[in-house]
Scaffold this active site. Structure first.
Site, short mmCIF file in Angstrom:
data_model
loop_
_atom_site.label_atom_id
_atom_site.label_comp_id
_atom_site.label_asym_id
_atom_site.label_seq_id
_atom_site.Cartn_x
_atom_site.Cartn_y
_atom_site.Cartn_z
N ARG B 312 8.96 34.91 -11.91
CA ARG B 312 10.18 34.48 -12.60
C ARG B 312 10.19 32.96 -12.78
NH1 ARG B 312 13.83 36.72 -15.89
NH2 ARG B 312 15.94 35.90 -15.63
N GLU B 426 20.90 55.50 16.64
CA GLU B 426 20.24 55.10 17.89
C GLU B 426 20.97 53.94 18.55
OE1 GLU B 426 17.75 56.51 19.58
OE2 GLU B 426 18.07 58.09 18.10
N ASP B 428 24.93 51.86 17.93
CA ASP B 428 25.57 50.83 17.12
C ASP B 428 25.14 49.45 17.63
OD1 ASP B 428 28.15 49.95 15.43
OD2 ASP B 428 28.15 48.89 17.36
C1 LIG Z 1 22.00 58.12 8.53
C2 LIG Z 1 22.42 58.58 9.89
C3 LIG Z 1 21.64 59.48 10.59
C4 LIG Z 1 22.01 59.96 11.83
N1 LIG Z 1 21.25 60.90 12.45
C5 LIG Z 1 21.68 61.46 13.62
C6 LIG Z 1 20.96 62.53 14.24
O1 LIG Z 1 19.92 62.96 13.74
N2 LIG Z 1 21.47 63.09 15.37
C7 LIG Z 1 22.64 62.64 15.93
O2 LIG Z 1 23.05 63.18 16.95
N3 LIG Z 1 23.36 61.61 15.38
C8 LIG Z 1 22.90 61.01 14.23
N4 LIG Z 1 23.62 59.98 13.65
C9 LIG Z 1 24.86 59.51 14.28
C10 LIG Z 1 24.70 58.13 14.93
O3 LIG Z 1 23.92 58.24 16.07
C11 LIG Z 1 26.09 57.55 15.22
O4 LIG Z 1 26.72 57.30 14.00
C12 LIG Z 1 25.97 56.27 16.01
O5 LIG Z 1 25.66 56.58 17.34
C13 LIG Z 1 27.24 55.42 15.98
O6 LIG Z 1 28.30 56.09 16.52
P1 LIG Z 1 29.67 56.25 15.77
O7 LIG Z 1 29.40 56.65 14.37
O8 LIG Z 1 30.52 57.06 16.62
O9 LIG Z 1 30.29 54.75 15.69
P2 LIG Z 1 31.59 54.28 16.46
O10 LIG Z 1 31.32 54.20 17.92
O11 LIG Z 1 32.76 55.05 16.01
O12 LIG Z 1 31.69 52.78 15.88
C14 LIG Z 1 32.77 52.31 15.10
C15 LIG Z 1 33.00 50.85 15.45
O13 LIG Z 1 33.49 50.77 16.78
C16 LIG Z 1 32.76 49.82 17.52
N5 LIG Z 1 32.71 50.24 18.92
C17 LIG Z 1 32.53 51.47 19.41
N6 LIG Z 1 32.52 51.43 20.76
C18 LIG Z 1 32.70 50.13 21.12
C19 LIG Z 1 32.76 49.45 22.37
N7 LIG Z 1 32.66 50.10 23.53
N8 LIG Z 1 32.92 48.12 22.35
C20 LIG Z 1 33.02 47.46 21.20
N9 LIG Z 1 32.95 48.05 19.99
C21 LIG Z 1 32.80 49.38 19.95
C22 LIG Z 1 31.41 49.79 16.87
O14 LIG Z 1 30.79 48.53 17.07
C23 LIG Z 1 31.75 50.00 15.41
O15 LIG Z 1 32.04 48.77 14.82
C24 LIG Z 1 23.22 59.49 12.41
C25 LIG Z 1 24.00 58.54 11.73
C26 LIG Z 1 23.62 58.09 10.48
C27 LIG Z 1 24.49 57.09 9.78
C1 LIG Z 2 25.92 44.14 -13.36
C2 LIG Z 2 25.57 43.01 -14.28
C3 LIG Z 2 26.29 42.84 -15.44
C4 LIG Z 2 25.96 41.83 -16.34
N1 LIG Z 2 26.66 41.73 -17.51
C5 LIG Z 2 26.24 40.83 -18.45
C6 LIG Z 2 26.86 40.78 -19.75
O1 LIG Z 2 27.80 41.54 -20.03
N2 LIG Z 2 26.38 39.91 -20.66
C7 LIG Z 2 25.35 39.06 -20.38
O2 LIG Z 2 24.97 38.29 -21.24
N3 LIG Z 2 24.75 39.07 -19.16
C8 LIG Z 2 25.16 39.93 -18.20
N4 LIG Z 2 24.54 39.97 -16.96
C9 LIG Z 2 23.43 39.05 -16.67
C10 LIG Z 2 23.82 37.96 -15.67
O3 LIG Z 2 24.67 37.05 -16.30
C11 LIG Z 2 22.55 37.27 -15.15
O4 LIG Z 2 21.86 38.21 -14.39
C12 LIG Z 2 22.92 36.06 -14.31
O5 LIG Z 2 23.29 35.03 -15.15
C13 LIG Z 2 21.76 35.58 -13.40
O6 LIG Z 2 20.69 35.22 -14.14
P1 LIG Z 2 19.23 35.80 -13.84
O7 LIG Z 2 19.33 37.23 -13.71
O8 LIG Z 2 18.35 35.20 -14.86
O9 LIG Z 2 18.84 35.17 -12.44
P2 LIG Z 2 17.67 34.13 -12.18
O10 LIG Z 2 18.07 32.82 -12.71
O11 LIG Z 2 16.38 34.69 -12.58
O12 LIG Z 2 17.75 34.07 -10.59
C14 LIG Z 2 16.65 34.43 -9.75
C15 LIG Z 2 16.65 33.51 -8.55
O13 LIG Z 2 16.31 32.20 -8.96
C16 LIG Z 2 17.21 31.25 -8.45
N5 LIG Z 2 17.35 30.14 -9.38
C17 LIG Z 2 17.38 30.20 -10.74
N6 LIG Z 2 17.52 28.96 -11.24
C18 LIG Z 2 17.57 28.10 -10.19
C19 LIG Z 2 17.69 26.68 -10.06
N7 LIG Z 2 17.81 25.90 -11.11
N8 LIG Z 2 17.73 26.16 -8.84
C20 LIG Z 2 17.62 26.93 -7.76
N9 LIG Z 2 17.47 28.27 -7.82
C21 LIG Z 2 17.46 28.85 -9.03
C22 LIG Z 2 18.51 32.02 -8.27
O14 LIG Z 2 19.31 31.41 -7.28
C23 LIG Z 2 18.00 33.40 -7.85
O15 LIG Z 2 17.82 33.40 -6.47
C24 LIG Z 2 24.88 40.95 -16.04
C25 LIG Z 2 24.18 41.11 -14.85
C26 LIG Z 2 24.52 42.11 -13.96
C27 LIG Z 2 23.73 42.26 -12.70
#
Ligand SMILES: Cc1cc2nc3c(=O)[nH]c(=O)nc-3n(C[C@H](O)[C@H](O)[C@H](O)COP(=O)(O)OP(=O)(O)OC[C@H]3O[C@@H](n4cnc5c(N)ncnc54)[C@H](O)[C@@H]3O)c2cc1C
Ligand SMILES: Cc1cc2nc3c(=O)[nH]c(=O)nc-3n(C[C@H](O)[C@H](O)[C@H](O)COP(=O)(O)OP(=O)(O)OC[C@H]3O[C@@H](n4cnc5c(N)ncnc54)[C@H](O)[C@@H]3O)c2cc1C
Lengths: 666, 666
Positions: B312, B426, B428
């Site tokens: 790019r 596994e 949170d």
């Molecule tokens: C894609 C996916 C695949 C999974 N696969 C499996 C699987 O194969 N088998 C299975 O058994 N489970 C599975 N799980 C479940 C997963 O293990 C649980 O979601 C996970 O253990 C988190 O528990 P929870 O969802 O109850 O979160 P919660 O405990 O409800 O968390 C909610 C919020 O509360 C906070 N919190 C909770 N307790 C505390 C505390 N004591 N102190 C501070 N903050 C706290 C957390 O930080 C979090 O911000 C899966 C989940 C996902 C998303």
């Molecule tokens: C959902 C969506 C809707 C959109 N709708 C419209 C629309 O309706 N009409 C339209 O005309 N466009 C639309 N756009 C396009 C959008 O405006 C451009 O994607 C946006 O301006 C960013 O430009 P780019 O994609 O070229 O990013 P790039 O410039 O290619 O950015 C790539 C990376 O280069 C870095 N970078 C680029 N220049 C510099 C610099 N001078 N200095 C440091 N870092 C730099 C950026 O920070 C970035 O990390 C849409 C885009 C999205 C995702």
């Protein structure tokens, strides 16, 4: 709101120490705004056409068709009910589905208004207002987004026919991204290099018809289509972001937007006497709406996470008592409450931007361009800061919901996927921050010159004081004084800026220094923008605010916002020498006390956003907190549950289970 | 790799200052590992069944069926080619699609191995190895995830029939989330409260058959289904995370996993003489694989972003020369290169964890449990840290690709959506960090007692020195010394820990202090884990590493990793008094020099990951850099482009355009 059968959050609501109805007004801006929002939200929520909880199950085509249906229905309702412009735009917000109409109203119409002559406006705007044409904004190309001056599409004037020839000379010049372009728009404002008599005059806008108004087929010389699937289920896939190529397409000369520059019948390029700066007005306007959208998106996510955190219980049950609500864990609070405070902060800075836009507009009309650079930098910076924080904040809210946040039915995945491009469109956030930094470096360099910094940079006038003073906080309480907070943010911002300017001056050239230190400059810009938000929040709290406890709660949120930033950017504050490590620790201590004050009010503070369950679109964020039964019900609607034995079992599972093994290693 | 017709990145590759082939070996661990990966990656990439670029266009059912097809085909190939276990697991990695097999091999089998008696293993493992049964891991319920002790499913022993009765007494006791459960698994290891003679013995595992092996229908008393759509297109929607309810389902007594506790024929609950700690071994193993997955996911994202940033170009063209590659912008580098360094850092700490697992296993076999708490804390912390950084890092890489990163064809949206749950499953991440913090507080409290801290906490033995010493950096160069970096991280970690311990002691009780200060404790844990990663990276660089320039580049990356953290967490380092603001500024300066050293090697450093285009699944990350033509081609494959005029035009667009207005306000 919907079905008052249970309210698992009633206890939370009864604990609130402020008047929620009054807070709704403070949030929305006025009683009138609350009423309009209320009516429009209900209108949408009660209309089956606007159902949206099936979005993640639809394929791209059905999804898209459904969006067309909603848009047509919304338009019908708007006309039937003779809604005002304010009501119509609210209704569209609550329909809550990106679609071609957004670009039509949000970019196509403003582009013609801003860049068209009076005559052009008279011709095109009524057509657009009636949707007899549908327009989009075609600027970005495959090869160029940020660098608009690098666009490659050409518009070459042909004096023989009095036409422009619009052409895509390279693959990378293909228009790419414009919303509404792919399948729907009949017209576009196309940005192209204006060429007359072999001379390149840079980028100008042109109104170009793309499709037949009779049968919708692309006009000759035009290749147009959709650019493909985007992030997420539903999300932006309801939008036909498009690709567009021109093969020598001719348009009449009067379809060049000619407010600031013109091409005469003879092919002469002339600048009009309308100052170019006028165009910035639109930019300020668009960015102001983006900041306001940020507060909307962040507040939705926070509303979901706060309510669910109050419903969810995990650990800490003593002898059979219920477990601890996860919102009571300090870690949960320290992640969630700063986002809650940010949602409010962004809301108020967004309201202030509306004032700024009016101010800029009035000044422009009076030919006063003095505040433009500052207004431009300020809006660029706020757009960048609020969208970045919101994007990250939505995902943090999702994580705060544990596993269940990962289900689409939590509403958070789609909210994230649909929101994140706000960090990129209307200016890449880093590119924008560099513009802010450039402006700040210029302001710093002029500080000695007697030129007084204005608006949001006014504080830089006190540079001497701010470079020398020290924070006088002695107790955690001291951090509650607005003057203390304000000066800390001012001192940090200006010290970082002055340091950076000094470091730049050590390089052979200003340009080299700027580019070498650009990562630091981004931090300078962020510090400046955070200061703006903090100061506008402080101003807001100083206003006369009605309702029991409302002002007090806003004060608390303002302090949470500010002090959580002090903690997060402690390195800035301490290493610039304005605050001591001890004072930093006191800020952190105060933050904990503030969280304890937010806690009993948390649910009521998100109720004050006044979102319907339809708009929130989240089982975890349901107003009644009736999460588990509804999650369970919802699961069964997944297409995979249409049959008990899944499609594919006979081909791919049964043979596995039934195979006979002769392989020795088994 | 695929099609050497063009190589837009050839120039980048020729600039590299090190031997890429040797770096591949350093990354993969050995020449053998490179070869296996190479062969398996090609095998998958060349097989049309494993095509994956159509994923985002498939509806849930088709998507799911396709995953079943791939899994069956993979199994067929594994057997036909008589692949080794190492090869088979590599092949599954490159198939790159979450599916029921992951849980079968990754959780069901290890659970039986870890918790089953020898007899149970002899009975069940061969069936599982041959996939004559398919298993999942059913622990989490609707109401309980983090708090495993709070699970509500019951397993009540019935001495009359010598059976357990498995039952879901409440809605919230429904099993919810287990992967592979929804539609496929024939068996599950179900975690339930063991009840004998009215007494609750807490949570135990049980092998329960769920579906008929003949026709796949759920067995009597079992309700099972899929829990619905999850984040993203494709992504985890290929997995049938499931819901499961039991209505008094009976299983024979010998299906309780009885390695550590048993129920006798008479219904007596007895602990076996096998120490409970043995179970931790499995946990260390699983977490080690998660850390290794983190480096894989992050390196994929970084590979895409680095290559595309080199392709790019935006801005900075002088008189017709090409524009600047965005990878040359310092802001781009300061966002991208620390992630590149992190990918390497996580890779090496993951390799070290393999060693740790072996070490723990050997000690367990020798009944030495002394290092277990430390190993447990260390793996919990590393799981949390690496998955959080990776999730955020993938999204940052997406943003680094500007607008085009938002297209699914960039590969980044799906990579993100499929990865983020690693922060939750596994354990949170916040809950895990609190466990680490608890362990650290305990270690700190024992420092005076003569009990020597071991393993990754050994540095705490030098507490006196680390509390008193000061960083002796005078020049930016000084920051390149590993000893300087290491001591800075040690001093920061222990000072934060000791401060926190002191603050906790001011509370009425240890528990209250711990909970009030838990947000600070999370920061303590992070500091400790970052130290572990930094120190393992330093150790790695000290090893004898083959190949021209390889060691030098790893040294640079190690420094980038460490110094970018110093910059990011400057508040910690400065406010604990170990480094001065001036030294912080020098670290930042050195970082800039390091970026300049990474820059010419960036593309080669991601080539060293040795990913095929199939595995990367990204047009932006193509090996040949031929981005624009391929983006353009890909767009036309979207279903919306099947017809020129979209479905819905006649119903919802044409009537709009053709309407006659009588409404006066128009
Ligand atoms: C894609 C996916 C695949 C999974 N696969 C499996 C699987 O194969 N088998 C299975 O058994 N489970 C599975 N799980 C479940 C997963 O293990 C649980 O979601 C996970 O253990 C988190 O528990 P929870 O969802 O109850 O979160 P919660 O405990 O409800 O968390 C909610 C919020 O509360 C906070 N919190 C909770 N307790 C505390 C505390 N004591 N102190 C501070 N903050 C706290 C957390 O930080 C979090 O911000 C899966 C989940 C996902 C998303
Ligand atoms: C959902 C969506 C809707 C959109 N709708 C419209 C629309 O309706 N009409 C339209 O005309 N466009 C639309 N756009 C396009 C959008 O405006 C451009 O994607 C946006 O301006 C960013 O430009 P780019 O994609 O070229 O990013 P790039 O410039 O290619 O950015 C790539 C990376 O280069 C870095 N970078 C680029 N220049 C510099 C610099 N001078 N200095 C440091 N870092 C730099 C950026 O920070 C970035 O990390 C849409 C885009 C999205 C995702």
């Amino acid at each position: 709101m919907e079905g008052a059968a249970v309210d698992h959050l009633a206890h939370e609501r009864s604990r609130a120490q402020f008047d929620v109805e009054a807070m709704k007004i403070a949030w929305a801006g006025s009683k009138h705004a609350v009423d309009v929002a209320d009516r429009m939200a209900r209108l949408v929520a009660s209309d089956p056409v606007f159902k949206k909880d099936n979005r993640m199950m639809l394929g791209r085509k059905e999804l898209f068709k459904n969006t067309l249906r909603k848009a047509a229905h919304a338009w019908k309702r708007i006309n039937e009910l003779r809604l005002t412009e304010e009501e119509a735009s609210m209704l569209r917000i609550f329909v809550d589905e990106p679609g071609y109409v957004d670009l039509h109203w949000g970019m196509f119409v403003p582009a013609i208004k801003g860049q068209g002559t009076d005559e052009q406006q008279k011709k095109w705007l009524p057509l657009a207002y009636r949707m007899q044409i549908i327009g989009c904004y075609a600027q970005t190309e495959l090869g160029h987004g940020s660098n608009v001056q690098g666009l490659e599409t050409t518009a070459t004037f042909d004096p023989k026919t009095d036409e422009f020839i619009i052409h895509s000379p390279t693959l990378t010049s293909s228009k790419w991204w414009p919303g509404g372009l792919g399948k729907i728009s009949t017209h576009a404002v196309v940005y192209a290099r204006l060429i007359t008599d072999g001379k390149d005059h840079g980028i100008n806008g042109f109104i170009v018809q793309l499709r037949s108004l009779d049968d919708h087929s692309p006009l000759p010389g035009i290749v147009v289509g959709d650019i493909g699937t985007k992030f997420g289920n539903g999300a932006y896939n309801t939008m036909d972001n498009g690709v567009l190529r021109f093969d020598h397409v001719r348009i009449p000369r009067n379809q060049m937007l000619m407010r600031v520059s013109q091409v005469t019948r003879e092919g002469k390029f002339v600048q009009s006497d309308v100052p170019r700066q006028l165009l910035y007005g639109t930019m300020v306007y668009v960015r102001q709406t983006i900041v306001s959208d940020a507060s909307k998106a962040l507040s939705r996510a926070v509303c979901i996470a706060v309510r669910y955190s109050a419903v969810r219980r995990q650990f800490g049950s003593q002898d059979g008592s219920p477990e601890t609500q996860v919102i009571d864990y300090k870690t949960q609070q320290s992640r969630l409450f700063p986002l809650l405070a940010s949602a409010y902060a962004f809301r108020f800075v967004g309201e202030w931007l509306k004032w700024l836009y009016r101010d800029v507009t009035e000044r422009l009309q009076a030919n006063d361009f003095s505040t433009l650079p500052e207004a431009h930098a300020c809006t660029a910076g706020l757009k960048s800061l609020t969208t970045s924080v919101t994007a990250d904040g939505i995902e943090e809210c999702r994580k705060l919901c544990g596993g269940h946040g990962y289900l689409c039915s939590s509403g958070l995945p789609e909210l994230f996927a649909v929101y994140v491009p706000a960090c990129t469109y209307e200016g890449d956030n880093v590119v924008l921050l560099l513009q802010v930094a450039r402006f700040l470096m210029k302001t710093v360099s002029q500080l000695g010159s007697g030129k007084k910094p204005v608006g949001t940079t006014a504080y830089m006038g006190s540079v001497q004081h701010l470079l020398q003073s020290k924070c006088d906080v002695l107790t955690a309480e001291d951090w509650l004084k607005p003057s203390v907070i304000l000066e800390a943010f001012e001192a940090r911002a200006i010290r970082l800026a002055v340091n950076c300017a000094k470091n730049i001056s050590k390089f052979p050239s200003q340009e080299e220094g700027f580019s070498e230190l650009s990562a630091d400059l981004v931090e300078v810009a962020i510090a400046h923008c955070q200061l703006i938000i903090v100061s506008k929040f402080i101003d807001k709290v100083k206003e006369d605010i009605q309702g029991h406890g409302v002002k007090e709660l806003l004060q608390i949120l303002c302090n949470v916002y500010a002090l959580s930033l002090v903690h997060k950017h402690l390195g800035d504050f301490v290493s610039t020498g304005y605050i001591t490590p001890r004072q930093g620790a006191l800020a952190n201590e105060q933050l904990r006390f503030l969280y304890a004050q937010v806690r009993p009010n948390a649910v009521a503070l998100v109720d004050a956003f006044n979102y319907t369950d339809h708009y929130l679109g989240s089982i975890l964020g349901r107003f009644d907190g009736n999460v588990y039964p509804k999650l369970y019900e919802e699961a069964w609607k997944d297409p995979l549950n249409d049959t008990v034995v899944p499609d594919g079992y006979h081909e791919y599972i049964r043979p596995l289970l039934k195979q006979k093994f002769t392989v020795s290693r088994m």
